[in-house]
Design a protein around this motif. Structure first.
Motif, PDB file in Angstrom:
ATOM      1  N   ASN A   1      36.884 -41.290  -3.646  1.00 12.77           N
ATOM      2  CA  ASN A   1      36.793 -40.955  -2.224  1.00 12.77           C
ATOM      3  C   ASN A   1      36.513 -39.476  -1.992  1.00 12.77           C
ATOM      4  N   PHE A   2      36.596 -38.651  -3.049  1.00 12.45           N
ATOM      5  CA  PHE A   2      36.429 -37.203  -2.909  1.00 12.45           C
ATOM      6  C   PHE A   2      35.102 -36.700  -3.476  1.00 12.45           C
ATOM      7  N   ILE A   3      34.156 -37.595  -3.725  1.00 11.75           N
ATOM      8  CA  ILE A   3      32.842 -37.176  -4.217  1.00 11.75           C
ATOM      9  C   ILE A   3      32.202 -36.256  -3.178  1.00 11.75           C
ATOM     10  N   GLY A   4      31.704 -35.112  -3.639  1.00  9.49           N
ATOM     11  CA  GLY A   4      31.120 -34.102  -2.771  1.00  9.49           C
ATOM     12  C   GLY A   4      32.121 -33.054  -2.323  1.00  9.49           C
ATOM     13  N   GLU A   5      33.388 -33.275  -2.619  1.00 13.03           N
ATOM     14  CA  GLU A   5      34.434 -32.353  -2.192  1.00 13.03           C
ATOM     15  C   GLU A   5      34.993 -31.569  -3.384  1.00 13.03           C
ATOM     16  N   VAL A   6      35.804 -30.569  -3.061  1.00  7.11           N
ATOM     17  CA  VAL A   6      36.417 -29.718  -4.077  1.00  7.11           C
ATOM     18  C   VAL A   6      37.816 -30.254  -4.383  1.00  7.11           C
ATOM     19  N   ILE A   7      38.077 -30.415  -5.663  1.00  4.02           N
ATOM     20  CA  ILE A   7      39.405 -30.814  -6.110  1.00  4.02           C
ATOM     21  C   ILE A   7      39.869 -29.855  -7.199  1.00  4.02           C
TER      22      ILE A   7
ATOM     23  N   ARG B   1      33.777 -29.101  -7.931  1.00  2.00           N
ATOM     24  CA  ARG B   1      33.147 -29.883  -6.861  1.00  2.00           C
ATOM     25  C   ARG B   1      32.707 -31.183  -7.514  1.00  2.00           C
ATOM     26  N   LEU B   2      33.301 -32.264  -7.099  1.00  2.00           N
ATOM     27  CA  LEU B   2      33.078 -33.575  -7.691  1.00  2.00           C
ATOM     28  C   LEU B   2      31.698 -34.095  -7.300  1.00  2.00           C
TER      29      LEU B   2
END
Length: 67
Positions: free
Chosen positions: A3-9, A26-27
């Motif tokens: 669910n976090f693809i494109g986001e920073v983790i 960044r995933l």
């Protein structure tokens, strides 16, 4: 995590030499057991094995537009 693809983790990871590192990434995508990402520590593309991820969470204060 998908669910976090494109986001920073942020993740805590054991590398192939057994060293534990914490990285902000960044995933980019997940396929099979591999995580494609850009490491924001080095600004380089990286691939992480999901079974070597000890812990992860969305980066605080970071979203799709953060770097």
């Amino acid at each position: 995590m998908r669910n976090f693809i494109g986001e920073v983790i942020e993740l805590i990871y054991i590398d192939r030499k057994g060293k534990i590192t914490q990285r902000k990434i960044r995933l980019q995508g997940i396929r099979h057991n591999l995580i494609r990402a850009t490491c924001l520590n080095t600004n380089q593309p990286r691939v992480f094995r999901m079974d070597n991820v000890l812990s992860w969470e969305p980066a605080k204060g970071a979203g799709k537009d953060a770097s």
